[in-house]
Design an enzyme around this catalytic site. Structure first.
Site, PDB file in Angstrom:
ATOM      1  N   ASP A  83       0.662   6.359  -6.057  1.00  0.00           N
ATOM      2  CA  ASP A  83      -0.488   5.497  -6.353  1.00  0.00           C
ATOM      3  C   ASP A  83      -0.065   4.027  -6.471  1.00  0.00           C
ATOM      4  OD1 ASP A  83      -1.748   7.898  -6.560  1.00  0.00           O
ATOM      5  OD2 ASP A  83      -2.485   7.597  -8.606  1.00  0.00           O
ATOM      6  N   ASP A  84      -1.063   3.175  -6.457  1.00  0.00           N
ATOM      7  CA  ASP A  84      -0.964   1.743  -6.790  1.00  0.00           C
ATOM      8  C   ASP A  84      -0.273   0.881  -5.727  1.00  0.00           C
ATOM      9  OD1 ASP A  84      -2.074   2.738  -9.071  1.00  0.00           O
ATOM     10  OD2 ASP A  84      -0.534   2.033 -10.448  1.00  0.00           O
ATOM     11  N   HIS A 133      -7.418   4.484  -3.826  1.00  0.00           N
ATOM     12  CA  HIS A 133      -7.252   4.514  -5.283  1.00  0.00           C
ATOM     13  C   HIS A 133      -8.405   3.703  -5.899  1.00  0.00           C
ATOM     14  CE1 HIS A 133      -5.255   5.469  -8.890  1.00  0.00           C
ATOM     15  NE2 HIS A 133      -4.478   4.416  -9.021  1.00  0.00           N
ATOM     16  N   HIS A 137      -7.904  -1.413  -9.390  1.00  0.00           N
ATOM     17  CA  HIS A 137      -7.503  -0.520 -10.482  1.00  0.00           C
ATOM     18  C   HIS A 137      -8.399  -0.635 -11.712  1.00  0.00           C
ATOM     19  CE1 HIS A 137      -4.814   2.252 -12.520  1.00  0.00           C
ATOM     20  NE2 HIS A 137      -4.184   2.398 -11.369  1.00  0.00           N
ATOM     21  N   TYR A 174      -6.771   6.121 -13.344  1.00  0.00           N
ATOM     22  CA  TYR A 174      -6.593   6.851 -14.620  1.00  0.00           C
ATOM     23  C   TYR A 174      -7.200   8.262 -14.573  1.00  0.00           C
ATOM     24  CZ  TYR A 174      -6.198   1.882 -15.723  1.00  0.00           C
ATOM     25  OH  TYR A 174      -5.866   0.550 -15.677  1.00  0.00           O
ATOM     26  N   HIS A 227       4.398   6.613  -8.419  1.00  0.00           N
ATOM     27  CA  HIS A 227       3.899   5.278  -8.052  1.00  0.00           C
ATOM     28  C   HIS A 227       4.944   4.563  -7.198  1.00  0.00           C
ATOM     29  CE1 HIS A 227       1.681   6.495 -11.610  1.00  0.00           C
ATOM     30  NE2 HIS A 227       0.718   5.702 -11.201  1.00  0.00           N
TER      31      HIS A 227
END
Ligand code: NI
Length: 264
Positions: A83-84, A133, A137, A174, A227
């Site tokens: 992710d991210d 994603h 965020h 999250y 990540h």
């Protein structure tokens, strides 16, 4: 009479002679043709069958499916997810994965795609799966439906600009859900993906701690959360891949794991 007989005899002899020549030519020709035919047959027999060549990739695919099914039954399948990203560390991760012929799934942030479009392109070109994603965020449960839609479509458009692909997977930031979030994802035709093992790489920010913790938690047929926005995470991921591969695990994308889950 004698003369006619002689003439007839000569004609018969001539005819016989001509016939013999024709028969000889015909037989020789047939003989040659049969020899050539035999040679062609021999050559064809020794050549690899074209039919087989055409089916090679199909056979490979069948073999791969068989291996996947066996591994799934043995609980030896893993889907690594990151992710991210993308980030400046994504290149090293993909390089390492490519060397090991492993494909993973990236859930990317729109704002990171804007910063590192080439890293996303590299991920796509290397056969990895791409999911959304969000753009920035944000906690989706705190957003209005319009804002959720914006987070999704902005990221979707950026991914399309880079790789001409439209993802159908999303991991909401999250992993936080409510009814509005679910409705928006459905309206966008997105499948939500969470995880089975959180490696806590984001918390440790430490290669060995992440590696040791993840190894303890991974049981098989799991979706693993990591990540690619942290250097120690990428390093831990590469070590994990090597250790788990030698333990007999194989790595697949989320789509492949979902297919296996549906068919078993
Ligand atoms: Ni995240």
């Amino acid at each position: 009479m004698k003369c006619i007989t002689m003439k007839t005899f000569l004609i018969i002899l001539f005819c016989f002679f001509i016939t013999t020549i024709f028969i000889t030519i015909f037989l020789t020709d047939s003989y040659h043709k049969s020899i050539i035919k035999q040679e062609i047959n021999e050559i064809e027999e020794n050549l690899p069958k074209e039919e087989f060549l055409e089916n090679d990739s199909v056979l490979d695919e069948k073999n791969y499916q068989m291996i996947l099914n066996e591994k799934y039954q043995e609980k030896k399948i893993l889907a690594l997810t990151f992710d991210d990203g993308p980030s400046k560390y994504t290149y090293d991760l993909i390089d390492a994965l490519n060397k090991r012929n492993i494909q993973v799934t990236f859930f990317v942030l729109g704002e990171s795609v804007e910063k590192y479009p080439e890293a996303l392109e590299f991920a796509i070109d290397s056969g990895n799966e791409i999911g959304i994603h969000s753009y920035k965020h944000k906690l989706f449960t705190k957003l209005t439906p319009k804002e959720i839609k914006e987070q999704i479509t902005k990221t979707k458009d950026l991914i399309y600009q880079v790789g001409q692909i439209t993802p159908n997977l999303i991991r909401v930031p999250y992993g936080s859900f409510n009814k509005t979030v679910s409705q928006e994802l459905e309206a966008e035709g997105l499948t939500s993906i969470l995880w089975d093992v959180d490696t806590l790489d984001w918390k440790f920010q430490h290669k060995t701690k992440t590696y040791t913790y993840a190894l303890k938690k991974i049981k098989g047929n799991d979706i693993i959360l990591m990540h690619d926005s942290f250097k120690p995470s990428v390093e831990a991921a590469i070590s994990l891949v090597d250790q788990l591969s030698s333990d007999g695990y194989i790595f697949v994308t989320i789509s492949t794991l979902l297919e296996l889950r549906q068919t078993h």
